[in-house]
Motif scaffolding. Structure first.
Motif, PDB file in Angstrom:
ATOM      1  N   LYS A 120       0.810  -1.210   0.000  1.00  0.00           N
ATOM      2  CA  LYS A 120       0.000   0.000   0.000  1.00  0.00           C
ATOM      3  C   LYS A 120       0.854   1.276   0.000  1.00  0.00           C
ATOM      4  CE  LYS A 120      -4.102  -1.791   2.443  1.00  0.00           C
ATOM      5  NZ  LYS A 120      -5.186  -1.029   1.784  1.00  0.00           N
ATOM      6  N   VAL A 121       2.115   1.151   0.391  1.00  0.00           N
ATOM      7  CA  VAL A 121       2.980   2.336   0.454  1.00  0.00           C
ATOM      8  C   VAL A 121       3.261   2.820  -0.965  1.00  0.00           C
ATOM      9  CG1 VAL A 121       5.225   3.223   1.184  1.00  0.00           C
ATOM     10  CG2 VAL A 121       4.014   1.541   2.602  1.00  0.00           C
ATOM     11  N   PRO A 122       3.008   4.094  -1.285  1.00  0.00           N
ATOM     12  CA  PRO A 122       3.197   4.600  -2.653  1.00  0.00           C
ATOM     13  C   PRO A 122       4.666   4.644  -3.051  1.00  0.00           C
ATOM     14  CG  PRO A 122       2.717   6.407  -1.145  1.00  0.00           C
ATOM     15  CD  PRO A 122       2.540   5.147  -0.357  1.00  0.00           C
ATOM     16  N   ASP A 123       4.899   4.786  -4.336  1.00  0.00           N
ATOM     17  CA  ASP A 123       6.263   4.808  -4.848  1.00  0.00           C
ATOM     18  C   ASP A 123       7.092   5.942  -4.260  1.00  0.00           C
ATOM     19  OD1 ASP A 123       5.537   2.658  -6.339  1.00  0.00           O
ATOM     20  OD2 ASP A 123       5.508   3.695  -8.276  1.00  0.00           O
ATOM     21  N   ASP A 124       6.445   7.053  -3.929  1.00  0.00           N
ATOM     22  CA  ASP A 124       7.191   8.172  -3.352  1.00  0.00           C
ATOM     23  C   ASP A 124       7.234   8.115  -1.827  1.00  0.00           C
ATOM     24  OD1 ASP A 124       4.530   8.702  -2.950  1.00  0.00           O
ATOM     25  OD2 ASP A 124       4.625  10.799  -3.574  1.00  0.00           O
ATOM     26  N   GLY A 125       6.712   7.034  -1.256  1.00  0.00           N
ATOM     27  CA  GLY A 125       6.808   6.818   0.173  1.00  0.00           C
ATOM     28  C   GLY A 125       8.015   5.952   0.490  1.00  0.00           C
ATOM     29  N   PHE A 126       8.133   5.517   1.731  1.00  0.00           N
ATOM     30  CA  PHE A 126       9.246   4.631   2.069  1.00  0.00           C
ATOM     31  C   PHE A 126       8.894   3.740   3.246  1.00  0.00           C
ATOM     32  CE2 PHE A 126      10.084   8.711   4.155  1.00  0.00           C
ATOM     33  CZ  PHE A 126      10.415   8.359   5.452  1.00  0.00           C
ATOM     34  N   ILE A 127       9.647   2.646   3.343  1.00  0.00           N
ATOM     35  CA  ILE A 127       9.454   1.644   4.388  1.00  0.00           C
ATOM     36  C   ILE A 127      10.732   1.542   5.204  1.00  0.00           C
ATOM     37  CG2 ILE A 127       9.052  -0.816   4.841  1.00  0.00           C
ATOM     38  CD1 ILE A 127       7.430  -0.875   2.224  1.00  0.00           C
ATOM     39  N   ILE A 128      10.577   1.543   6.516  1.00  0.00           N
ATOM     40  CA  ILE A 128      11.693   1.400   7.441  1.00  0.00           C
ATOM     41  C   ILE A 128      11.627  -0.006   8.032  1.00  0.00           C
ATOM     42  CG2 ILE A 128      12.720   2.247   9.582  1.00  0.00           C
ATOM     43  CD1 ILE A 128      12.804   4.323   7.371  1.00  0.00           C
ATOM     44  N   ALA A 129      12.693  -0.783   7.875  1.00  0.00           N
ATOM     45  CA  ALA A 129      12.683  -2.159   8.363  1.00  0.00           C
ATOM     46  C   ALA A 129      14.104  -2.620   8.670  1.00  0.00           C
ATOM     47  CB  ALA A 129      12.035  -3.079   7.332  1.00  0.00           C
ATOM     48  N   ASN A 130      14.193  -3.774   9.309  1.00  0.00           N
ATOM     49  CA  ASN A 130      15.483  -4.400   9.607  1.00  0.00           C
ATOM     50  C   ASN A 130      15.786  -5.400   8.497  1.00  0.00           C
ATOM     51  OD1 ASN A 130      17.675  -5.812  10.569  1.00  0.00           O
ATOM     52  ND2 ASN A 130      16.679  -6.536  12.438  1.00  0.00           N
ATOM     53  N   LEU A 131      16.698  -5.052   7.617  1.00  0.00           N
ATOM     54  CA  LEU A 131      16.963  -5.881   6.451  1.00  0.00           C
ATOM     55  C   LEU A 131      17.817  -7.102   6.778  1.00  0.00           C
ATOM     56  CD1 LEU A 131      17.481  -3.245   3.618  1.00  0.00           C
ATOM     57  CD2 LEU A 131      15.404  -4.138   4.645  1.00  0.00           C
ATOM     58  N   THR A 132      18.209  -7.262   8.035  1.00  0.00           N
ATOM     59  CA  THR A 132      18.903  -8.482   8.450  1.00  0.00           C
ATOM     60  C   THR A 132      17.963  -9.487   9.099  1.00  0.00           C
ATOM     61  OG1 THR A 132      19.490  -7.642  10.655  1.00  0.00           O
ATOM     62  CG2 THR A 132      21.002  -7.124   8.845  1.00  0.00           C
ATOM     63  N   ASP A 133      16.688  -9.127   9.220  1.00  0.00           N
ATOM     64  CA  ASP A 133      15.702  -9.998   9.846  1.00  0.00           C
ATOM     65  C   ASP A 133      15.108 -10.929   8.787  1.00  0.00           C
ATOM     66  OD1 ASP A 133      13.501 -11.198  11.063  1.00  0.00           O
ATOM     67  OD2 ASP A 133      12.909  -9.391  12.156  1.00  0.00           O
ATOM     68  N   PRO A 134      15.376 -12.234   8.857  1.00  0.00           N
ATOM     69  CA  PRO A 134      14.871 -13.148   7.813  1.00  0.00           C
ATOM     70  C   PRO A 134      13.354 -13.205   7.755  1.00  0.00           C
ATOM     71  CG  PRO A 134      15.784 -14.388   9.674  1.00  0.00           C
ATOM     72  CD  PRO A 134      16.149 -12.957   9.887  1.00  0.00           C
ATOM     73  N   ASN A 135      12.677 -12.887   8.846  1.00  0.00           N
ATOM     74  CA  ASN A 135      11.212 -12.895   8.832  1.00  0.00           C
ATOM     75  C   ASN A 135      10.639 -11.698   8.086  1.00  0.00           C
ATOM     76  OD1 ASN A 135      11.363 -15.179  10.384  1.00  0.00           O
ATOM     77  ND2 ASN A 135      10.637 -14.229  12.272  1.00  0.00           N
ATOM     78  N   VAL A 136      11.445 -10.651   7.946  1.00  0.00           N
ATOM     79  CA  VAL A 136      10.993  -9.429   7.278  1.00  0.00           C
ATOM     80  C   VAL A 136      11.272  -9.460   5.773  1.00  0.00           C
ATOM     81  CG1 VAL A 136      11.374  -6.924   7.140  1.00  0.00           C
ATOM     82  CG2 VAL A 136      11.211  -8.037   9.372  1.00  0.00           C
ATOM     83  N   LEU A 137      12.338 -10.130   5.367  1.00  0.00           N
ATOM     84  CA  LEU A 137      12.782 -10.087   3.969  1.00  0.00           C
ATOM     85  C   LEU A 137      11.708 -10.489   2.954  1.00  0.00           C
ATOM     86  CD1 LEU A 137      16.471 -11.370   4.292  1.00  0.00           C
ATOM     87  CD2 LEU A 137      15.631  -9.013   4.073  1.00  0.00           C
ATOM     88  N   PRO A 138      10.900 -11.550   3.197  1.00  0.00           N
ATOM     89  CA  PRO A 138       9.860 -11.884   2.215  1.00  0.00           C
ATOM     90  C   PRO A 138       8.793 -10.796   2.075  1.00  0.00           C
ATOM     91  CG  PRO A 138      10.275 -13.729   3.694  1.00  0.00           C
ATOM     92  CD  PRO A 138      10.960 -12.548   4.282  1.00  0.00           C
ATOM     93  N   VAL A 139       8.648  -9.967   3.080  1.00  0.00           N
ATOM     94  CA  VAL A 139       7.632  -8.911   3.062  1.00  0.00           C
ATOM     95  C   VAL A 139       8.046  -7.755   2.173  1.00  0.00           C
ATOM     96  CG1 VAL A 139       6.488  -7.180   4.507  1.00  0.00           C
ATOM     97  CG2 VAL A 139       6.759  -9.522   5.341  1.00  0.00           C
ATOM     98  N   ILE A 140       9.325  -7.446   2.129  1.00  0.00           N
ATOM     99  CA  ILE A 140       9.796  -6.239   1.435  1.00  0.00           C
ATOM    100  C   ILE A 140      10.452  -6.528   0.087  1.00  0.00           C
ATOM    101  CG2 ILE A 140      10.111  -4.976   3.594  1.00  0.00           C
ATOM    102  CD1 ILE A 140      13.063  -5.625   3.474  1.00  0.00           C
ATOM    103  N   GLU A 141      10.560  -7.791  -0.263  1.00  0.00           N
ATOM    104  CA  GLU A 141      11.243  -8.161  -1.499  1.00  0.00           C
ATOM    105  C   GLU A 141      10.512  -7.609  -2.734  1.00  0.00           C
ATOM    106  OE1 GLU A 141      12.912 -12.233  -3.702  1.00  0.00           O
ATOM    107  OE2 GLU A 141      11.490 -12.353  -2.035  1.00  0.00           O
ATOM    108  N   GLY A 142      11.249  -6.918  -3.597  1.00  0.00           N
ATOM    109  CA  GLY A 142      10.720  -6.462  -4.883  1.00  0.00           C
ATOM    110  C   GLY A 142       9.735  -5.319  -4.826  1.00  0.00           C
ATOM    111  N   LEU A 143       9.671  -4.575  -3.738  1.00  0.00           N
ATOM    112  CA  LEU A 143       8.739  -3.456  -3.634  1.00  0.00           C
ATOM    113  C   LEU A 143       9.217  -2.278  -4.469  1.00  0.00           C
ATOM    114  CD1 LEU A 143       8.035  -3.502   0.215  1.00  0.00           C
ATOM    115  CD2 LEU A 143       6.532  -4.327  -1.597  1.00  0.00           C
ATOM    116  N   SER A 144       8.261  -1.512  -4.977  1.00  0.00           N
ATOM    117  CA  SER A 144       8.617  -0.334  -5.775  1.00  0.00           C
ATOM    118  C   SER A 144       8.935   0.873  -4.899  1.00  0.00           C
ATOM    119  CB  SER A 144       7.478   0.019  -6.737  1.00  0.00           C
ATOM    120  OG  SER A 144       6.267   0.243  -6.036  1.00  0.00           O
ATOM    121  N   SER A 145       8.442   0.891  -3.697  1.00  0.00           N
ATOM    122  CA  SER A 145       8.756   1.985  -2.772  1.00  0.00           C
ATOM    123  C   SER A 145      10.154   1.773  -2.172  1.00  0.00           C
ATOM    124  CB  SER A 145       7.712   2.062  -1.657  1.00  0.00           C
ATOM    125  OG  SER A 145       7.553   0.815  -1.031  1.00  0.00           O
ATOM    126  N   THR A 146      10.745   2.843  -1.688  1.00  0.00           N
ATOM    127  CA  THR A 146      12.080   2.778  -1.113  1.00  0.00           C
ATOM    128  C   THR A 146      12.059   2.053   0.229  1.00  0.00           C
ATOM    129  OG1 THR A 146      12.672   4.859  -2.179  1.00  0.00           O
ATOM    130  CG2 THR A 146      14.027   4.175  -0.301  1.00  0.00           C
TER     131      THR A 146
END
Length: 430
Positions: free
Chosen positions: A207-233
């Motif tokens: 739901k986050v727009p392309d000009d928005g952004f997501i803050i996450a822990n990119l070393t967390d294996p449980n998070v990686l499938p959620v953010i993979e290939g997103l168009s937002s930063t």
């Protein structure tokens, strides 16, 4: 329906921490607000003082003429008397998160989601925005120690909200900025497994727009499938974690929360001086390792932790703060399903305390089909730690603790139910 269309609104379950914050928002917007709950509480009494008409019984007569909208807590049964009466009268009914989305989605929305840490992270972010003069509106799932409220009325474009994943409720939100603190298999009475939780977070991230952004822990294996290939930063908040940062609240988990806040604020143009000033003064929130007082020299804290990961993090923080004291945990598990599904994990982390007292399971929304109990939990803990008791009432816990407490002790009452906080209050009156 828009906020401007509503003149009179009724909340079923207004004493809930999220519901009460939303009630305050509607009051601030000049609406006539009423609400009901199963019993009065400090929260409902505060709402009454602020202008909410409160009903301490939940009957159909509470749905009065002129009500334009009924907002109900997600925990409400579908056959609830007030809810049925509202529908019979043709009054629109929506749950808490749909109502929150109706209001918050009109702003530049910053949503803080995650299995753990979202309340503290949300409150920290509000403090940083205040320090920077950004004047946000906000709703947080606790009471900020700074204001003793869960709602902040702002005049800027920013709205900060705590976004809960239970029953996929946060999908009512349309965030411009999304914080994901972490992801675990939580709310086991709703989500079958971790993949189901990740799927819900993935839908929110999309739901986050392309000009928005997501803050996450990119070393967390449980998070990686959620953010993979997103168009937002996507921004890794680990880069903003400073283990030497001076915080009033102990523990690595709070350093991680502060890192996520720093990442959001930095990318929205807040200067480092404002960030560090606010984080250094941050005083916490209600029931998040909240210092209550002393009993015969023992330090007494109250904490909402009801998942093994949260319990472990809080205990580690307490040992960091009090390395030479013995830690007693008074624990009340929340829901039969969670206790059953995470039984072994609860046993493992609770056994790490020096002393453990376990109260009966709080069962707000379900039946006990598994046969799990607080006494079975105690029996399992005793195999790892002999210093454990099952006690049935608040009064018995307070009496038992007062026999032996001294300045060498730290007591943490812990759980999402209502009995642990009553233990803390009972102890500090000694």
């Amino acid at each position: 329906m828009k906020l401007s269309d509503i003149k009179k609104v009724h909340f079923i379950g207004v004493g809930g921490i999220g519901m009460s914050g939303l009630a305050r928002l509607f009051l601030h917007e000049g609406k006539e607000v009423s609400g009901s709950d199963r019993a009065p509480s400090d929260i409902t009494r505060a709402l009454e003082n602020e202008g909410v008409r409160f009903f301490e019984t939940q009957v159909k007569e509470n749905i009065e003429e002129g009500v334009d909208l009924v907002i109900y807590t997600e925990a409400l049964p579908k056959d609830h008397e007030e809810l049925l009466e509202a529908k019979a009268k043709g009054i629109p009914t929506i749950n808490y998160f749909d109502a929150l989305g109706m209001v918050a989605n009109e702003y530049y929305l910053i949503a803080v989601a995650g299995s753990h840490g979202k309340t503290t992270t949300t409150a920290m972010l509000i403090d940083v925005f205040e320090e920077a003069g950004l004047d946000p509106s906000a709703i947080v799932g606790s009471l900020r120690s700074k204001t003793k409220s869960n709602y902040r009325a702002g005049k800027s474009k920013y709205f900060i909200v705590e976004a809960c994943e239970y029953r996929r409720d946060f999908l009512s939100l349309e965030p411009d900025v999304l914080v994901i603190t972490n992801i675990e298999h939580e709310h086991v009475d709703y989500y079958e497994d971790l993949k189901a939780v990740q799927k819900a977070f993935r839908e929110l991230a999309l739901k986050v727009p392309d000009d928005g952004f997501i803050i996450a822990n990119l070393t967390d294996p449980n998070v990686l499938p959620v953010i993979e290939g997103l168009s937002s930063t996507v921004i890794d908040y680990r880069k903003y974690v400073d283990p030497l940062r001076k915080l009033t609240m102990p523990g690595l988990h709070n350093q991680m929360n502060a890192g996520a806040v720093t990442a959001v604020a930095t990318h929205l143009g807040v200067g480092p001086l404002n960030i560090e000033e606010a984080l250094g003064k941050f005083g916490g929130t209600w029931r998040r390792f909240e210092y209550k007082g002393e009993c015969d020299g023992a330090k007494v804290y109250d904490d909402y932790g009801h998942h093994p990961t949260e319990i472990k993090a809080t205990m580690q923080g307490a040992r960091e703060l009090y390395p030479d004291r013995e830690i007693t945990i008074v624990f009340q598990s929340h829901t039969f399903t969670r206790t059953h599904e995470l039984f072994a994990h609860f046993v493992e982390v609770l056994a790490l305390a020096d002393y453990v007292i376990v109260l009966p399971i709080y069962f707000a929304r379900e039946e006990n089909v598994s046969g799990v109990s607080h006494t079975k939990l105690v029996d399992a803990i005793r195999e790892k730690n002999k210093n454990v008791l099952a006690i049935d009432t608040v009064e018995e816990v307070v009496t038992e603790l007062k026999k032996s407490l001294s300045s060498k002790d730290v007591v943490i009452t812990m759980g999402a139910g209502d009995m642990t906080s009553k233990v803390a209050e009972g102890l500090i009156s000694c």
